[in-house]
Design a protein around this motif. Sequence first.
Motif, mmCIF file in Angstrom:
data_model
loop_
_atom_site.group_PDB
_atom_site.id
_atom_site.type_symbol
_atom_site.label_atom_id
_atom_site.label_comp_id
_atom_site.label_asym_id
_atom_site.label_seq_id
_atom_site.Cartn_x
_atom_site.Cartn_y
_atom_site.Cartn_z
ATOM 1 N N GLY A 193 0.856 -1.272 0.018
ATOM 2 C CA GLY A 193 0.090 -0.038 0.039
ATOM 3 C C GLY A 193 0.790 1.391 0.001
ATOM 4 N N MET A 194 0.370 2.367 -0.416
ATOM 5 C CA MET A 194 0.677 3.604 -0.323
ATOM 6 C C MET A 194 0.433 4.165 1.097
ATOM 7 N N GLU A 195 1.528 4.324 1.819
ATOM 8 C CA GLU A 195 1.138 4.883 3.182
ATOM 9 C C GLU A 195 1.216 6.677 3.278
ATOM 10 N N LEU A 196 0.273 6.870 3.576
ATOM 11 C CA LEU A 196 0.025 8.512 3.495
ATOM 12 C C LEU A 196 -0.295 9.222 4.762
ATOM 13 N N ILE A 197 -0.516 8.178 5.757
ATOM 14 C CA ILE A 197 -0.750 8.576 7.161
ATOM 15 C C ILE A 197 0.386 9.367 7.804
ATOM 16 N N ALA A 198 0.084 10.707 7.956
ATOM 17 C CA ALA A 198 1.110 11.416 8.294
ATOM 18 C C ALA A 198 2.065 11.120 9.474
ATOM 19 N N SER A 199 1.368 10.501 10.314
ATOM 20 C CA SER A 199 2.101 10.150 11.770
ATOM 21 C C SER A 199 2.684 8.798 11.674
#
Length: 414
Positions: free
Chosen positions: A27-33
């Motif tokens: 997956g493309m992990e774009l969760i900023a934390s």
Amino acid sequence: MNYKNLQEEDKDIFDAIKNEERRQSEGMELIASENYVSQAVLETMANVLTNKYSEGYPGKRYYGGQEYVDIVEEIAIERAKKLFNAEHANVQALSGSPANAAVYMSFLKPGDKVLGLKLDHGGHLSHGHPVNFSGMLYDFVQYEVNPETGRIDMDKVREIALKEKPKMIVAGFSAYSREIEWKKFKEIADEVGAFTFADIAHTAGLIAGEQMDNPVPFFDVVSTTTHKTLRGPRGAIIMCKEKFAKQVDRAVFPGMQGGPHEHIIASKAVAFKEALKPEFKTYAGQVIKNAKALAGELINLGYKIVSDGTDNHLMVVDMTSKGVNGREAEEILDKVGISVSRSTIPNDPNPPMRPSGVRLGTPAITTRGMKEDDMKKLADWIEEAIKNKNSENELNKIKENVKEFCLKFPMPGV
Ligand SMILES: *Cc1c(COP(=O)(O)O)cnc(C)c1O
């Protein structure tokens, strides 16, 4: 990681971990934390220090057998101090929220007035939200971002501070994409006689990588998680002026916590060593370049971004201009393997469970090696997914493309 024994002992947990590994790598992990720790940081978390009780601090423990534990904790402390130019560091805080609890406990009494950024304007629960211990124990008043610019209005902060006379001012955020004017916060705090507390949980890695301003040298106390841009294990540290060292240490133990998690402290030390390397500056710089590139592409596609851009690793995107709310966007993007978190926008007309925005961040995809050019592709996939939200067929096609693309970028630890 080699899980041979786990596989034999507990297939259910083994399978769940393996599936999560696959989910993370496809997956493309774009969760900023979120971020991906290195193989070394990961390995270090699984060690026999977990067997050991070490209440107290190096050289002053309440149990015997500390000769090696003390070495580990002292190294972690020294590296943290060097990384952030701190006079004192406590590396025992279990995570960001408990670290903040210890900070408040060491400087305040229950009922004391504190000034912090409002949650739906980008603040954190532990900065005074009524459902959180911070809002229950302390008398928080809140500042906001300017509705026109999306930036913290420092004149307003000063106005509130002069009127409310808080005992502490908290600067820091979970969803704000601009530089914090640390010096101005300090001036205002000095004017009203308040303690200065910076919570740099989100930007610690960018500060350590010398890409953003560092409040540690002139703030009274600073907390940070270690697992966000700093790319260490889940945990936190607290840094402060030497004159506050005793009270901060006492608030962490025995005030808030019992035995420290020395196996995690060992892993924090390894992450700090990595962050002290020149390569980490390059990483931190690339995180920001990618975030600026992604924001630019999304703006070109007609997305509204709070404050119209970013200075750091994240951006809050108002999705209502594309006919969906943040929760719907989160669900649609999840279907194509793009992981984001719903977020309120300042003065959000929608309720917190269905807020108007999503928060996107680049720390994780930058760790995997993505660059500015890849952000165009990513923005296009986001746009295509939202446009084709009702077509499972189209969403599946995008998901395959995202997966194929992500697998070209190795994930550390797998
Ligand atoms: C993430 C975060 C925290 C809390 O960290 P946890 O480890 O989840 O408890 C605290 N403050 C800010 C500003 C954060 O972004």
